[in-house]
Design a protein around this motif. Structure first.
Motif, PDB file in Angstrom:
ATOM      1  N   VAL A 260       0.966  -1.105   0.186  1.00  0.00           N
ATOM      2  CA  VAL A 260       0.171  -0.032   0.066  1.00  0.00           C
ATOM      3  C   VAL A 260       0.992   1.381  -0.035  1.00  0.00           C
ATOM      4  N   LEU A 261       0.943   1.996  -1.052  1.00  0.00           N
ATOM      5  CA  LEU A 261       1.827   3.192  -1.101  1.00  0.00           C
ATOM      6  C   LEU A 261       3.284   2.479  -1.143  1.00  0.00           C
ATOM      7  N   GLY A 262       3.532   1.615  -1.423  1.00  0.00           N
ATOM      8  CA  GLY A 262       5.062   1.324  -1.269  1.00  0.00           C
ATOM      9  C   GLY A 262       5.285   0.454   0.235  1.00  0.00           C
ATOM     10  N   MET A 263       4.086   0.277   0.873  1.00  0.00           N
ATOM     11  CA  MET A 263       4.340  -0.462   2.353  1.00  0.00           C
ATOM     12  C   MET A 263       3.939  -1.842   2.268  1.00  0.00           C
ATOM     13  N   PRO A 264       4.537  -2.857   2.572  1.00  0.00           N
ATOM     14  CA  PRO A 264       4.241  -4.145   2.537  1.00  0.00           C
ATOM     15  C   PRO A 264       3.256  -4.482   3.339  1.00  0.00           C
ATOM     16  N   ILE A 265       2.397  -5.243   2.836  1.00  0.00           N
ATOM     17  CA  ILE A 265       1.128  -5.705   3.941  1.00  0.00           C
ATOM     18  C   ILE A 265       0.953  -7.370   3.696  1.00  0.00           C
ATOM     19  N   ALA A 266      -0.007  -7.680   4.544  1.00  0.00           N
ATOM     20  CA  ALA A 266      -0.149  -9.277   4.595  1.00  0.00           C
ATOM     21  C   ALA A 266      -0.435  -9.653   3.272  1.00  0.00           C
ATOM     22  N   LYS A 267      -0.302 -11.089   3.016  1.00  0.00           N
ATOM     23  CA  LYS A 267      -0.779 -11.533   1.669  1.00  0.00           C
ATOM     24  C   LYS A 267      -2.183 -11.303   1.532  1.00  0.00           C
ATOM     25  N   THR A 268      -2.605 -10.840   0.307  1.00  0.00           N
ATOM     26  CA  THR A 268      -3.962 -10.476  -0.126  1.00  0.00           C
ATOM     27  C   THR A 268      -4.998 -11.553   0.316  1.00  0.00           C
ATOM     28  N   GLN A 269      -4.693 -12.843   0.233  1.00  0.00           N
ATOM     29  CA  GLN A 269      -5.577 -13.998   0.398  1.00  0.00           C
ATOM     30  C   GLN A 269      -5.821 -14.222   1.958  1.00  0.00           C
ATOM     31  N   ASP A 270      -4.900 -13.526   3.117  1.00  0.00           N
ATOM     32  CA  ASP A 270      -4.912 -13.840   4.273  1.00  0.00           C
ATOM     33  C   ASP A 270      -5.673 -12.320   4.888  1.00  0.00           C
ATOM     34  N   LEU A 271      -6.022 -11.575   3.954  1.00  0.00           N
ATOM     35  CA  LEU A 271      -6.791 -10.291   4.638  1.00  0.00           C
ATOM     36  C   LEU A 271      -8.093 -10.606   4.992  1.00  0.00           C
ATOM     37  N   THR A 272      -8.630 -10.046   6.149  1.00  0.00           N
ATOM     38  CA  THR A 272      -9.909 -10.244   6.622  1.00  0.00           C
ATOM     39  C   THR A 272     -10.395  -9.018   6.959  1.00  0.00           C
ATOM     40  N   LEU A 273     -11.747  -8.945   6.872  1.00  0.00           N
ATOM     41  CA  LEU A 273     -12.632  -7.620   7.229  1.00  0.00           C
ATOM     42  C   LEU A 273     -12.453  -7.200   8.772  1.00  0.00           C
ATOM     43  N   GLY A 274     -12.098  -5.640   8.689  1.00  0.00           N
ATOM     44  CA  GLY A 274     -11.775  -5.054  10.045  1.00  0.00           C
ATOM     45  C   GLY A 274     -10.183  -5.093   9.966  1.00  0.00           C
ATOM     46  N   GLN A 275      -9.522  -5.528   9.615  1.00  0.00           N
ATOM     47  CA  GLN A 275      -8.078  -5.752   9.711  1.00  0.00           C
ATOM     48  C   GLN A 275      -7.746  -4.140   9.071  1.00  0.00           C
ATOM     49  N   LYS A 276      -6.474  -3.737   9.482  1.00  0.00           N
ATOM     50  CA  LYS A 276      -5.831  -2.434   9.467  1.00  0.00           C
ATOM     51  C   LYS A 276      -5.016  -2.680   7.997  1.00  0.00           C
ATOM     52  N   VAL A 277      -5.055  -1.617   7.370  1.00  0.00           N
ATOM     53  CA  VAL A 277      -3.878  -1.617   6.218  1.00  0.00           C
ATOM     54  C   VAL A 277      -3.523  -0.080   6.239  1.00  0.00           C
ATOM     55  N   GLY A 278      -2.425   0.209   6.653  1.00  0.00           N
ATOM     56  CA  GLY A 278      -2.162   1.577   6.735  1.00  0.00           C
ATOM     57  C   GLY A 278      -3.123   2.530   7.588  1.00  0.00           C
ATOM     58  N   ALA A 279      -3.497   3.334   6.972  1.00  0.00           N
ATOM     59  CA  ALA A 279      -4.498   4.230   7.823  1.00  0.00           C
ATOM     60  C   ALA A 279      -5.893   3.939   7.407  1.00  0.00           C
ATOM     61  N   TYR A 280      -6.066   2.660   6.738  1.00  0.00           N
ATOM     62  CA  TYR A 280      -7.613   2.198   6.299  1.00  0.00           C
ATOM     63  C   TYR A 280      -7.861   1.023   7.089  1.00  0.00           C
TER      64      TYR A 280
END
Length: 75
Positions: free
Chosen positions: A2-22
């Motif tokens: 996200v804007l150059g910031m690594p995040i969790a694998k997309t398949q592992d994302l869950t609703l309510g999870q924080k991604v950067g400021a979102y």
């Protein structure tokens, strides 16, 4: 990323999870390039759509060119 910031694998994302400021609110859709989520910016308290590139595609130069072109086209 996200804007150059690594995040969790997309398949592992869950609703309510924080991604950067979102916060992930709901999944809108998914396809070959990745997943699209409705997100809420915690500080601005506004909803946005966020597309996250599919796992492994960040290493594919052609996929990244298409992903960037798509995001520029959307403004």
């Amino acid at each position: 990323r996200v804007l150059g910031m690594p995040i969790a694998k997309t398949q592992d994302l869950t609703l309510g999870q924080k991604v950067g400021a979102y916060d992930l609110v709901r999944e809108i859709g998914q396809g070959g390039m990745g997943r699209v989520f409705e997100v809420r910016h915690r500080e601005l308290q506004k909803a946005f759509a966020m597309k996250l590139i599919a796992d492994g595609l960040e290493a594919d130069e052609q996929a990244m060119v298409r992903f960037r072109a798509e995001s520029l086209a959307l403004g």
